[in-house]
Design a protein around this motif. Structure first.
Motif, PDB file in Angstrom:
ATOM      1  N   GLY A 228       0.816  -1.208   0.000  1.00  0.00           N
ATOM      2  CA  GLY A 228       0.000   0.000   0.000  1.00  0.00           C
ATOM      3  C   GLY A 228       0.850   1.257   0.000  1.00  0.00           C
ATOM      4  N   MET A 229       1.961   1.242   0.723  1.00  0.00           N
ATOM      5  CA  MET A 229       2.863   2.386   0.735  1.00  0.00           C
ATOM      6  C   MET A 229       3.466   2.621  -0.647  1.00  0.00           C
ATOM      7  SD  MET A 229       4.781   1.809   4.416  1.00  0.00           S
ATOM      8  CE  MET A 229       5.819   3.272   4.281  1.00  0.00           C
ATOM      9  N   SER A 230       3.725   1.552  -1.378  1.00  0.00           N
ATOM     10  CA  SER A 230       4.283   1.688  -2.725  1.00  0.00           C
ATOM     11  C   SER A 230       3.298   2.391  -3.650  1.00  0.00           C
ATOM     12  CB  SER A 230       4.646   0.305  -3.283  1.00  0.00           C
ATOM     13  OG  SER A 230       5.632  -0.327  -2.474  1.00  0.00           O
ATOM     14  N   PHE A 231       2.021   1.996  -3.575  1.00  0.00           N
ATOM     15  CA  PHE A 231       1.015   2.690  -4.389  1.00  0.00           C
ATOM     16  C   PHE A 231       0.885   4.143  -3.955  1.00  0.00           C
ATOM     17  CE2 PHE A 231      -3.341   4.272  -4.821  1.00  0.00           C
ATOM     18  CZ  PHE A 231      -3.474   4.235  -6.206  1.00  0.00           C
ATOM     19  N   GLY A 232       0.871   4.386  -2.651  1.00  0.00           N
ATOM     20  CA  GLY A 232       0.780   5.747  -2.155  1.00  0.00           C
ATOM     21  C   GLY A 232       1.924   6.611  -2.654  1.00  0.00           C
ATOM     22  N   THR A 233       3.112   6.017  -2.771  1.00  0.00           N
ATOM     23  CA  THR A 233       4.271   6.751  -3.276  1.00  0.00           C
ATOM     24  C   THR A 233       4.069   7.177  -4.720  1.00  0.00           C
ATOM     25  OG1 THR A 233       5.713   5.453  -1.823  1.00  0.00           O
ATOM     26  CG2 THR A 233       6.761   6.655  -3.621  1.00  0.00           C
ATOM     27  N   LEU A 234       3.514   6.297  -5.534  1.00  0.00           N
ATOM     28  CA  LEU A 234       3.338   6.587  -6.963  1.00  0.00           C
ATOM     29  C   LEU A 234       2.408   7.771  -7.197  1.00  0.00           C
ATOM     30  CD1 LEU A 234       3.038   2.967  -8.436  1.00  0.00           C
ATOM     31  CD2 LEU A 234       5.034   4.474  -8.446  1.00  0.00           C
ATOM     32  N   VAL A 235       1.432   7.979  -6.328  1.00  0.00           N
ATOM     33  CA  VAL A 235       0.453   9.054  -6.545  1.00  0.00           C
ATOM     34  C   VAL A 235       0.659  10.228  -5.593  1.00  0.00           C
ATOM     35  CG1 VAL A 235      -1.253   7.422  -7.403  1.00  0.00           C
ATOM     36  CG2 VAL A 235      -1.250   8.009  -4.971  1.00  0.00           C
ATOM     37  N   SER A 236       1.700  10.182  -4.786  1.00  0.00           N
ATOM     38  CA  SER A 236       1.886  11.212  -3.757  1.00  0.00           C
ATOM     39  C   SER A 236       2.468  12.503  -4.301  1.00  0.00           C
ATOM     40  CB  SER A 236       2.797  10.678  -2.649  1.00  0.00           C
ATOM     41  OG  SER A 236       4.114  10.463  -3.151  1.00  0.00           O
ATOM     42  N   GLY A 237       3.118  12.427  -5.460  1.00  0.00           N
ATOM     43  CA  GLY A 237       3.779  13.616  -5.999  1.00  0.00           C
ATOM     44  C   GLY A 237       5.101  13.915  -5.326  1.00  0.00           C
ATOM     45  N   LYS A 238       5.663  12.950  -4.609  1.00  0.00           N
ATOM     46  CA  LYS A 238       6.904  13.170  -3.872  1.00  0.00           C
ATOM     47  C   LYS A 238       8.114  12.496  -4.503  1.00  0.00           C
ATOM     48  CE  LYS A 238       4.588  13.765   0.599  1.00  0.00           C
ATOM     49  NZ  LYS A 238       4.940  15.194   0.735  1.00  0.00           N
ATOM     50  N   ILE A 239       7.921  11.762  -5.599  1.00  0.00           N
ATOM     51  CA  ILE A 239       9.049  11.115  -6.261  1.00  0.00           C
ATOM     52  C   ILE A 239       9.953  12.175  -6.886  1.00  0.00           C
ATOM     53  CG2 ILE A 239       9.746   9.586  -8.139  1.00  0.00           C
ATOM     54  CD1 ILE A 239       7.256   7.960  -7.667  1.00  0.00           C
ATOM     55  N   VAL A 240      11.226  12.103  -6.553  1.00  0.00           N
ATOM     56  CA  VAL A 240      12.216  13.066  -7.063  1.00  0.00           C
ATOM     57  C   VAL A 240      13.228  12.306  -7.908  1.00  0.00           C
ATOM     58  CG1 VAL A 240      13.976  14.751  -6.438  1.00  0.00           C
ATOM     59  CG2 VAL A 240      11.926  14.516  -5.021  1.00  0.00           C
ATOM     60  N   PHE A 241      13.413  12.730  -9.151  1.00  0.00           N
ATOM     61  CA  PHE A 241      14.373  12.076 -10.037  1.00  0.00           C
ATOM     62  C   PHE A 241      15.786  12.583  -9.756  1.00  0.00           C
ATOM     63  CE2 PHE A 241      10.619  11.822 -13.076  1.00  0.00           C
ATOM     64  CZ  PHE A 241      10.315  10.531 -12.690  1.00  0.00           C
ATOM     65  N   ALA A 242      16.735  11.665  -9.855  1.00  0.00           N
ATOM     66  CA  ALA A 242      18.137  12.032  -9.658  1.00  0.00           C
ATOM     67  C   ALA A 242      18.625  12.840 -10.857  1.00  0.00           C
ATOM     68  CB  ALA A 242      18.980  10.774  -9.489  1.00  0.00           C
TER      69      ALA A 242
ATOM     70  N   LEU B 222      -1.652   1.242   5.675  1.00  0.00           N
ATOM     71  CA  LEU B 222      -2.575   0.750   6.700  1.00  0.00           C
ATOM     72  C   LEU B 222      -3.961   0.506   6.116  1.00  0.00           C
ATOM     73  CD1 LEU B 222      -1.567   3.024   9.715  1.00  0.00           C
ATOM     74  CD2 LEU B 222      -1.046   0.591   9.413  1.00  0.00           C
ATOM     75  N   PHE B 223      -4.355   1.356   5.162  1.00  0.00           N
ATOM     76  CA  PHE B 223      -5.645   1.171   4.497  1.00  0.00           C
ATOM     77  C   PHE B 223      -5.689  -0.170   3.775  1.00  0.00           C
ATOM     78  CE2 PHE B 223      -8.296   1.500   0.669  1.00  0.00           C
ATOM     79  CZ  PHE B 223      -9.515   1.848   1.224  1.00  0.00           C
ATOM     80  N   TYR B 224      -4.620  -0.492   3.036  1.00  0.00           N
ATOM     81  CA  TYR B 224      -4.613  -1.770   2.317  1.00  0.00           C
ATOM     82  C   TYR B 224      -4.557  -2.950   3.281  1.00  0.00           C
ATOM     83  CZ  TYR B 224      -3.447  -5.476  -0.934  1.00  0.00           C
ATOM     84  OH  TYR B 224      -3.465  -6.647  -1.654  1.00  0.00           O
TER      85      TYR B 224
ATOM     86  N   ALA C  43      -7.597  -7.534   5.830  1.00  0.00           N
ATOM     87  CA  ALA C  43      -8.259  -8.160   6.979  1.00  0.00           C
ATOM     88  C   ALA C  43      -9.758  -8.278   6.738  1.00  0.00           C
ATOM     89  CB  ALA C  43      -7.984  -7.348   8.244  1.00  0.00           C
ATOM     90  N   PHE C  44     -10.343  -7.248   6.144  1.00  0.00           N
ATOM     91  CA  PHE C  44     -11.769  -7.274   5.807  1.00  0.00           C
ATOM     92  C   PHE C  44     -12.078  -8.395   4.822  1.00  0.00           C
ATOM     93  CE2 PHE C  44     -14.387  -5.883   2.147  1.00  0.00           C
ATOM     94  CZ  PHE C  44     -15.647  -6.057   2.698  1.00  0.00           C
TER      95      PHE C  44
END
Length: 343
Positions: free
Chosen positions: A132-146, A171-173, A178-179
């Motif tokens: 879930g954190m990986s997906f959140g990273t992709l859409v967070s707008g925080k990825i910075v290219f070297a 945590l959502f995922y 669990a659901f």
């Protein structure tokens, strides 16, 4: 053929989230069960997921192959800039599989079983969190290219995936897993055990709704592009609204311990949530600090897409019937065993 490839891409995501999520969720349910019920959960989970549920990782493999061949630009970004959380996901999957096998087939029964149980439960929780954190990273707008060494290792490889928004998404995922597990296990048990999973399913649903609301609120107040566009997207909001409406018949089905109805409604819930998330920014499913990256603009040449599309159609015609027959066969075997035990 591009539409065929896209269909299999999102179909693989859906099946992995739905079936694979239930797989992870089984361990989460066991982790948060009382010590008295953990052994009962362990035996129930083994009977249900033992023969077939580990096969669900095939959908993750298919997804990776499709991204690698059809959308190399996306694959390149994911593998490079998310290599740390994805490595942790791989370690979690490996640890979980090892623990699942050895806690049932280890020749030595003793203290090692305690560690295998802990390894299984903890890895079942942390693996979907990192997914879930990986997906959140992709859409967070925080990825910075070297760029010419102007940014540090932490800015490139740590900060984008290690922040409040991505943790909430993880945590959502995990709550979603669990659901799914507790809802699907309602149909695999009976009596007091079924009532137990009904209670767990209802609790997991409430936790899921709360964490989902926290994700949206945090993203909104932090002025995140994905969340703002999500809240302005009519179709995404409609999907979430329908998902909320369907919670009422779902809760009723859980209370009544309905097998088929709860599974169908749970599947529809997952489909609506995924549709809302994907439709918000499709085809720009990666948002970086410098803007959005269009999935289709970085697609492979048409000749490659055509070959891949044909291969997926042939592979789907072979794999899907066999997999569903496998699941049906083991359901029939368990049903026969239950009838024998009753007699």
């Amino acid at each position: 053929m591009l539409y065929v490839v896209l269909f299999f891409t999102f179909f693989s995501i859906f099946l992995y989230v739905f079936l694979g999520g239930a797989d992870f969720g089984a361990g989460i349910v066991e982790l948060f069960s009382s010590r008295k019920n953990q052994r009962l959960n362990r035996d129930t989970i083994y009977k249900v997921m033992g023969p077939i549920w580990e096969a669900n990782h095939i959908w993750l493999i298919i997804l990776i192959v499709i991204l690698w061949i059809a959308f190399p630009e996306y694959f390149n970004i994911i593998i490079i800039y998310l290599h740390i959380p994805l490595t942790l996901v791989l370690l979690g999957i490996t640890m979980r599989g090892v623990a699942f096998i050895f806690r049932h087939y280890d020749a030595v029964v003793g203290q090692s079983q305690v560690w295998y149980n802990r390894m299984f439960r903890i890895s079942s929780l942390i693996t979907p969190i990192f997914l879930g954190m990986s997906f959140g990273t992709l859409v967070s707008g925080k990825i910075v290219f070297a760029e010419n060494g102007e940014v540090s290792f932490q800015q490139i490889f740590m900060d984008p995936w290690l922040n409040i928004f991505t943790v909430l998404t993880g945590l959502f995922y995990a709550a979603l897993c669990a659901f799914l597990a507790s809802t699907l296990l309602i149909g695999e048990t009976s009596g007091e055990v079924r009532k137990m999973y009904s209670r767990k399913s209802a609790i997991a649903t409430m936790v899921l709704v709360i964490i989902g609301g926290m994700v949206l609120l945090y993203g909104y107040f932090q002025e995140m592009v994905f969340v703002q566009d999500f809240l302005r997207n009519t179709y995404s909001l409609l999907a979430i609204f329908l998902s909320a409406v369907l919670l009422f018949p779902l809760w009723r089905g859980i209370k009544k311990q309905y097998r088929t109805q709860t599974r169908i409604l749970a599947g529809i819930q997952i489909l609506l949530v995924l549709f809302a998330a994907v439709h918000t920014h499709f085809p720009s499913l990666i948002i970086t600090a410098k803007g959005e990256i269009n999935m289709l603009e970085g697609a492979a040449p048409e000749s490659v897409i055509n070959v891949l599309g044909i291969s997926l159609i042939i592979g789907g015609a072979v794999i899907l019937p066999g997999l569903f027959h496998l699941m049906k066969s083991f359901n029939m075997i368990r049903f026969s065993n239950n009838e024998t035990d009753t007699k």
